[in-house]
Motif scaffolding. Sequence first.
Motif, mmCIF file in Angstrom:
data_model
loop_
_atom_site.group_PDB
_atom_site.id
_atom_site.type_symbol
_atom_site.label_atom_id
_atom_site.label_comp_id
_atom_site.label_asym_id
_atom_site.label_seq_id
_atom_site.Cartn_x
_atom_site.Cartn_y
_atom_site.Cartn_z
ATOM 1 N N GLU A 113 77.216 -37.488 4.508
ATOM 2 C CA GLU A 113 78.368 -38.292 4.032
ATOM 3 C C GLU A 113 78.753 -37.766 2.467
ATOM 4 N N GLN A 114 77.753 -37.451 1.642
ATOM 5 C CA GLN A 114 78.339 -37.213 0.388
ATOM 6 C C GLN A 114 78.752 -35.533 0.436
ATOM 7 N N GLU A 115 78.435 -34.893 1.223
ATOM 8 C CA GLU A 115 78.903 -33.572 1.155
ATOM 9 C C GLU A 115 80.407 -33.542 1.866
ATOM 10 N N THR A 116 80.415 -34.306 2.824
ATOM 11 C CA THR A 116 81.856 -34.832 3.342
ATOM 12 C C THR A 116 83.065 -35.107 2.415
ATOM 13 N N MET A 117 82.336 -36.163 1.232
ATOM 14 C CA MET A 117 82.958 -36.624 0.572
ATOM 15 C C MET A 117 83.382 -35.455 -0.638
ATOM 16 N N LEU A 118 82.786 -34.528 -0.803
ATOM 17 C CA LEU A 118 83.055 -33.479 -1.892
ATOM 18 C C LEU A 118 83.887 -32.755 -1.203
ATOM 19 N N TYR A 119 83.867 -32.211 0.038
ATOM 20 C CA TYR A 119 84.711 -31.442 0.636
ATOM 21 C C TYR A 119 86.253 -31.972 0.779
ATOM 22 N N GLN A 120 86.135 -33.369 1.070
ATOM 23 C CA GLN A 120 87.176 -34.043 0.919
ATOM 24 C C GLN A 120 88.194 -34.068 -0.384
ATOM 25 N N ASN A 121 87.356 -34.311 -1.249
ATOM 26 C CA ASN A 121 87.928 -34.037 -2.715
ATOM 27 C C ASN A 121 88.836 -32.710 -3.044
ATOM 28 N N PHE A 122 88.067 -31.539 -2.548
ATOM 29 C CA PHE A 122 88.576 -30.341 -2.830
ATOM 30 C C PHE A 122 89.874 -30.168 -1.971
ATOM 31 N N VAL A 123 89.865 -30.595 -0.623
ATOM 32 C CA VAL A 123 90.937 -30.780 0.073
ATOM 33 C C VAL A 123 92.350 -31.514 -0.336
ATOM 34 N N PHE A 124 91.804 -32.778 -0.779
ATOM 35 C CA PHE A 124 93.007 -33.530 -1.302
ATOM 36 C C PHE A 124 93.775 -32.809 -2.564
ATOM 37 N N VAL A 125 92.783 -32.310 -3.439
ATOM 38 C CA VAL A 125 93.181 -31.657 -4.716
ATOM 39 C C VAL A 125 94.107 -30.374 -4.297
ATOM 40 N N ASP A 126 93.478 -29.788 -3.662
ATOM 41 C CA ASP A 126 94.354 -28.627 -2.823
ATOM 42 C C ASP A 126 95.595 -28.996 -2.249
ATOM 43 N N ASP A 127 95.684 -30.023 -1.392
ATOM 44 C CA ASP A 127 96.912 -30.202 -0.734
ATOM 45 C C ASP A 127 97.903 -30.875 -1.806
ATOM 46 N N VAL A 128 97.460 -31.690 -2.789
ATOM 47 C CA VAL A 128 98.527 -32.296 -3.778
ATOM 48 C C VAL A 128 99.150 -31.185 -4.580
ATOM 49 N N LEU A 129 98.210 -30.283 -4.951
ATOM 50 C CA LEU A 129 98.713 -29.221 -5.818
ATOM 51 C C LEU A 129 99.645 -28.416 -4.990
ATOM 52 N N ASN A 130 99.512 -28.115 -3.921
ATOM 53 C CA ASN A 130 100.430 -27.371 -2.837
ATOM 54 C C ASN A 130 101.901 -28.000 -2.841
ATOM 55 N N LEU A 131 101.607 -29.212 -2.510
ATOM 56 C CA LEU A 131 102.799 -30.052 -2.445
ATOM 57 C C LEU A 131 103.396 -29.912 -3.560
ATOM 58 N N LEU A 132 103.110 -30.139 -4.790
ATOM 59 C CA LEU A 132 103.772 -30.190 -6.141
ATOM 60 C C LEU A 132 104.154 -28.862 -6.476
ATOM 61 N N ASN A 133 103.689 -27.885 -5.831
ATOM 62 C CA ASN A 133 104.082 -26.634 -6.344
ATOM 63 C C ASN A 133 105.503 -26.167 -5.335
ATOM 64 N N GLY A 134 105.250 -26.817 -3.962
ATOM 65 C CA GLY A 134 106.384 -26.607 -3.354
ATOM 66 C C GLY A 134 107.645 -27.443 -3.274
ATOM 67 N N ALA A 135 107.289 -28.533 -3.974
ATOM 68 C CA ALA A 135 108.311 -29.558 -4.296
ATOM 69 C C ALA A 135 109.726 -29.056 -5.040
ATOM 70 N N THR A 136 110.797 -28.539 -4.334
ATOM 71 C CA THR A 136 111.913 -28.072 -4.989
ATOM 72 C C THR A 136 112.466 -29.430 -5.901
ATOM 73 N N GLU A 137 112.170 -30.542 -5.483
ATOM 74 C CA GLU A 137 112.651 -31.902 -6.009
ATOM 75 C C GLU A 137 112.432 -32.041 -7.703
#
Length: 298
Positions: A39-63
Motif C-alpha cells: 500500500e505505501q509503495e503504491t502510494m509513493l508510485y501514485q504520487n510520482f505519476v500524478f506529479v508527472d501527469d500534471v506537469l505534462n498537462l501544464l507543459n502541453g496546455a496552449t491555453e
Amino acid sequence: MKSSRTGIALLITVMFVIVITVAIGYALKQINKASQYVEQETMLYQNFVFVDDVLNLLNGATELQDLIKDEAPEDLYTFLSSSGFITFEHQGVRLVLHITSARREFCINQMTKDQEEYLYDYLGRYNVRGEYIDILKDSISGIKEDNSYFTRLFEEQPELFRDYIASKKHLKKLNDFYKKEYRDDTLDVIDFDNLFSYAHDDNVSIDLNYATPQVWELLTGMDVSQAEVFGSGENIYKSVDDLQLNEEQIKRLNKFSYSFFEPYLQVKMDIIKDNFISHISFEYSIKDKKGYNFVYEI
C-alpha cells in the motif's frame, strides 16, 4: 474589446479544465492497476505519476501560453478563478488539485535591510519581539566559520539548514525555537501561511493582484480592515495609480519588488487513498514550462 478577450480566456480555461480532468481520470485508472505493490509503495508510485501527469498537462496546455502573450492581468485572473480547484476520484483514489498564484506572499529568503525594518514594524503590531527577525536572518545567512550568528538557534539545532528557509516545516522549527527561547507565544497570532513564501530564486516579485491581506499590511503599513479590502481579490490592478494609496504607503511599497502580472502558478496536490494522504506542492513557470521548489509531505 475587454469583455471579448475575457470571454475567450474563460473559454480556453474551461477547455483546459476538461482536458486535465480526462487525462488525470485516465491516470487514476492506470494507477489502480499497480496492485502488486504494498500500500505505501503504491502510494509513493501514485504520487510520482500524478506529479508527472500534471506537469505534462501544464507543459502541453496552449491555453497557458496564450495567457502570457499579452501579459494581461485580467486573463490570468480569469484562468485562476475558473481552474483554482479541481477534484477527481476513481476506484478509491482521490486527487484534489489547487492552483493559485505563486506570487501571493512575501519571499522571506530575499529580505533586504529596508524590508527588515518594515517586517519589524509589522510583527511589532502583534507584540512579537525583534529577536524573531534575528532568527530569520540567521536562517538565511549560510554557514559562518566564525559562528557570528545573532541567536543561539544553531547551538540548539545544529542540523538546521542555513542557506535559506526551505518550507513551512522549516519555519515551524524556527518558530518553536523562538517560543521556547523567549517564552513567548505571540507568533501564534501571525498567519504565516499567508505571509511568507519560501522560493530561493532571484528577483521574486509579489503580484499585487493576488497579494494576501497579511502581505498588503506588510507592504504598505495599512490597517487590517483596509488590507482585507485590498487582499480580497475583487479588483484587478494594472498600475500603482489604480491602487489609490497615499504617498507614505507608496514610498513603503517601493521598497519591495512587485508587479501586476506574474505568470507563476502554485500547484498543490492532495492525494487520498484509504488511510494514506500525501501533500505535494510546487511552483510552475508558465513562460519557462518548468516546475520547481517541489515539497513532498507523505
